[in-house]
Design an enzyme around this catalytic site. Structure first.
Site, PDB file in Angstrom:
ATOM      1  N   GLU A  68     -29.395  -0.273  16.126  1.00  0.00           N
ATOM      2  CA  GLU A  68     -30.534  -1.147  15.849  1.00  0.00           C
ATOM      3  C   GLU A  68     -30.610  -1.384  14.345  1.00  0.00           C
ATOM      4  O   GLU A  68     -30.422  -0.463  13.560  1.00  0.00           O
ATOM      5  CB  GLU A  68     -31.824  -0.498  16.381  1.00  0.00           C
ATOM      6  CG  GLU A  68     -33.116  -1.164  15.984  1.00  0.00           C
ATOM      7  CD  GLU A  68     -33.174  -2.660  16.291  1.00  0.00           C
ATOM      8  OE1 GLU A  68     -32.871  -3.081  17.420  1.00  0.00           O
ATOM      9  OE2 GLU A  68     -33.521  -3.426  15.367  1.00  0.00           O
ATOM     10  N   ASP A 117     -31.054 -11.661  19.944  1.00  0.00           N
ATOM     11  CA  ASP A 117     -31.805 -12.722  19.266  1.00  0.00           C
ATOM     12  C   ASP A 117     -31.024 -14.024  19.344  1.00  0.00           C
ATOM     13  O   ASP A 117     -29.823 -14.043  19.059  1.00  0.00           O
ATOM     14  CB  ASP A 117     -32.041 -12.343  17.798  1.00  0.00           C
ATOM     15  CG  ASP A 117     -32.927 -11.109  17.676  1.00  0.00           C
ATOM     16  OD1 ASP A 117     -33.854 -10.969  18.486  1.00  0.00           O
ATOM     17  OD2 ASP A 117     -32.684 -10.283  16.774  1.00  0.00           O
ATOM     18  N   ASP A 153     -32.366 -13.989  29.148  1.00  0.00           N
ATOM     19  CA  ASP A 153     -33.048 -15.041  29.916  1.00  0.00           C
ATOM     20  C   ASP A 153     -32.921 -16.372  29.187  1.00  0.00           C
ATOM     21  O   ASP A 153     -33.444 -17.381  29.658  1.00  0.00           O
ATOM     22  CB  ASP A 153     -34.533 -14.707  30.102  1.00  0.00           C
ATOM     23  CG  ASP A 153     -35.290 -14.822  28.787  1.00  0.00           C
ATOM     24  OD1 ASP A 153     -34.742 -14.388  27.756  1.00  0.00           O
ATOM     25  OD2 ASP A 153     -36.407 -15.366  28.788  1.00  0.00           O
ATOM     26  N   THR A 192     -34.262  -3.720  30.726  1.00  0.00           N
ATOM     27  CA  THR A 192     -34.619  -3.479  29.327  1.00  0.00           C
ATOM     28  C   THR A 192     -36.097  -3.867  29.162  1.00  0.00           C
ATOM     29  O   THR A 192     -36.694  -4.462  30.059  1.00  0.00           O
ATOM     30  CB  THR A 192     -33.750  -4.342  28.381  1.00  0.00           C
ATOM     31  OG1 THR A 192     -34.254  -5.673  28.387  1.00  0.00           O
ATOM     32  CG2 THR A 192     -32.291  -4.341  28.797  1.00  0.00           C
ATOM     33  N   GLU A 193     -36.647  -3.573  27.984  1.00  0.00           N
ATOM     34  CA  GLU A 193     -38.038  -3.974  27.726  1.00  0.00           C
ATOM     35  C   GLU A 193     -38.198  -5.495  27.872  1.00  0.00           C
ATOM     36  O   GLU A 193     -39.132  -5.970  28.520  1.00  0.00           O
ATOM     37  CB  GLU A 193     -38.478  -3.570  26.306  1.00  0.00           C
ATOM     38  CG  GLU A 193     -38.952  -2.137  26.191  1.00  0.00           C
ATOM     39  CD  GLU A 193     -37.900  -1.203  25.617  1.00  0.00           C
ATOM     40  OE1 GLU A 193     -36.740  -1.636  25.447  1.00  0.00           O
ATOM     41  OE2 GLU A 193     -38.238  -0.030  25.360  1.00  0.00           O
ATOM     42  N   TYR A 194     -37.283  -6.234  27.259  1.00  0.00           N
ATOM     43  CA  TYR A 194     -37.379  -7.697  27.322  1.00  0.00           C
ATOM     44  C   TYR A 194     -37.174  -8.211  28.739  1.00  0.00           C
ATOM     45  O   TYR A 194     -37.796  -9.167  29.158  1.00  0.00           O
ATOM     46  CB  TYR A 194     -36.360  -8.330  26.365  1.00  0.00           C
ATOM     47  CG  TYR A 194     -36.899  -8.508  24.970  1.00  0.00           C
ATOM     48  CD1 TYR A 194     -37.260  -7.403  24.204  1.00  0.00           C
ATOM     49  CD2 TYR A 194     -37.047  -9.771  24.413  1.00  0.00           C
ATOM     50  CE1 TYR A 194     -37.755  -7.555  22.916  1.00  0.00           C
ATOM     51  CE2 TYR A 194     -37.550  -9.933  23.129  1.00  0.00           C
ATOM     52  CZ  TYR A 194     -37.903  -8.818  22.385  1.00  0.00           C
ATOM     53  OH  TYR A 194     -38.397  -8.975  21.112  1.00  0.00           O
TER      54      TYR A 194
HETATM   55  N1  SAM Z   1     -32.154  -4.992  23.736  1.00  0.00           N
HETATM   56  C1  SAM Z   1     -33.596  -4.883  23.710  1.00  0.00           C
HETATM   57  C2  SAM Z   1     -34.181  -5.416  24.994  1.00  0.00           C
HETATM   58  O1  SAM Z   1     -33.472  -6.079  25.753  1.00  0.00           O
HETATM   59  O2  SAM Z   1     -35.357  -5.115  25.271  1.00  0.00           O
HETATM   60  C3  SAM Z   1     -34.174  -5.595  22.474  1.00  0.00           C
HETATM   61  C4  SAM Z   1     -33.997  -7.069  22.407  1.00  0.00           C
HETATM   62  S1  SAM Z   1     -34.546  -7.758  20.871  1.00  0.00           S
HETATM   63  C5  SAM Z   1     -34.775  -9.438  21.224  1.00  0.00           C
HETATM   64  C6  SAM Z   1     -33.049  -7.803  19.911  1.00  0.00           C
HETATM   65  C7  SAM Z   1     -32.852  -6.583  19.045  1.00  0.00           C
HETATM   66  O3  SAM Z   1     -31.581  -6.669  18.423  1.00  0.00           O
HETATM   67  C8  SAM Z   1     -33.880  -6.444  17.930  1.00  0.00           C
HETATM   68  O4  SAM Z   1     -34.449  -5.150  17.960  1.00  0.00           O
HETATM   69  C9  SAM Z   1     -33.079  -6.695  16.658  1.00  0.00           C
HETATM   70  O5  SAM Z   1     -33.580  -6.009  15.541  1.00  0.00           O
HETATM   71  C10 SAM Z   1     -31.704  -6.219  17.068  1.00  0.00           C
HETATM   72  N2  SAM Z   1     -30.621  -6.854  16.300  1.00  0.00           N
HETATM   73  C11 SAM Z   1     -30.467  -8.170  16.066  1.00  0.00           C
HETATM   74  N3  SAM Z   1     -29.385  -8.402  15.304  1.00  0.00           N
HETATM   75  C12 SAM Z   1     -28.839  -7.179  15.049  1.00  0.00           C
HETATM   76  C13 SAM Z   1     -27.712  -6.751  14.295  1.00  0.00           C
HETATM   77  N4  SAM Z   1     -26.927  -7.623  13.639  1.00  0.00           N
HETATM   78  N5  SAM Z   1     -27.442  -5.429  14.264  1.00  0.00           N
HETATM   79  C14 SAM Z   1     -28.219  -4.539  14.915  1.00  0.00           C
HETATM   80  N6  SAM Z   1     -29.326  -4.881  15.624  1.00  0.00           N
HETATM   81  C15 SAM Z   1     -29.627  -6.188  15.690  1.00  0.00           C
END
Ligand code: SAM
Length: 212
Positions: A68, A117, A153, A192-194
């Site tokens: 993360e 993201d 999604d 996952t949470e999302y």
């Molecule tokens: N995977 C989780 C879920 O499905 O509930 C979290 C999804 S959240 C939209 C995306 C996560 O990826 C965020 O916590 C973000 O900080 C992390 N993230 C995005 N780009 C990243 C990178 N280059 N390296 C590590 N983490 C990253």
């Protein structure tokens, strides 16, 4: 996911035995971090870590590493896990762009990307975790017969991710545009949470499993 900067999160992380603080030192030696040579699976962009924690609980013979980027998010994962830490689960706070400096060739057995993201603007396409640039990085650390699993999604991101595959030399093992109604691919699914949030809103979840 970017929680507000939580004061002291870097200090808490710095003191946590669940976090690997100098991950480059373990390159090609991750078995030493776990004290065994079980396979290593990683989730890139794990957020608050529910998915990887459950996987690790269910599969004690496999080692898991959650990656993360943000301290504030990793802190939430650590807070959830401190009551029942697992010997086969570790965390790294890092930008996944550096992943090939942290894992050696073929050191990783499987890679998970969940609800990455979307970075909707074209000029940021390289930051998308399933982009060809990241696929090349994953290629350098994943076992020859290893697979990568991606769920989202976001249909635009998923379509983009599918189009990226041939540019980086990957191919589809299986794919669905509605995971929760696909009996075969849903078997053993861990939300996952999302995924919980967006599937509750009625959004179909896309998933692919890919290999080289
Ligand atoms: N995977 C989780 C879920 O499905 O509930 C979290 C999804 S959240 C939209 C995306 C996560 O990826 C965020 O916590 C973000 O900080 C992390 N993230 C995005 N780009 C990243 C990178 N280059 N390296 C590590 N983490 C990253």
């Amino acid at each position: 996911m970017r929680l507000r900067n939580i004061q002291g999160s870097r200090d808490v992380i710095a003191q946590s035995p669940l976090v690997v603080h100098e991950p480059r030192q373990y390159r090609d030696e991750w078995k030493e971090a776990f004290g065994n040579d079980h396979p290593i699976r990683i989730e890139v962009g794990m957020g608050k870590g529910k998915f990887i924690y459950q996987l690790a609980r269910l599969n004690p013979q496999i080692n898991y590493i959650g990656i993360e980027k943000y301290s504030s998010v990793l802190l939430r994962a650590l807070q959830k896990m401190e009551d029942e830490p697992l010997p086969n689960l570790l965390f790294i706070r890092m930008d996944a762009e550096e992943i090939s400096e942290v894992f050696g060739r073929e050191e990783v057995d499987r890679i998970y990307l969940n609800f990455s993201d979307p970075w909707p603007k074209d000029r940021y396409a390289k930051r998308r975790l399933p982009s060809r640039e990241f696929l090349k990085r994953y290629d350098s650390i994943l076992k020859k017969d290893g697979v990568l699993e991606f769920k989202t999604d976001n249909r635009e991101l998923f379509d983009f991710a599918l189009l990226e595959l041939p540019f980086a030399g990957w191919e589809i093992v299986s794919v669905t545009y509605d995971l929760h109604h696909d009996e075969e691919m849903m078997a053993g699914n861990i939300m996952t949470e999302y995924e919980e949030r967006f599937s509750a809103q009625g959004n179909p979840i896309c998933k692919y499993i890919i290999k080289r």
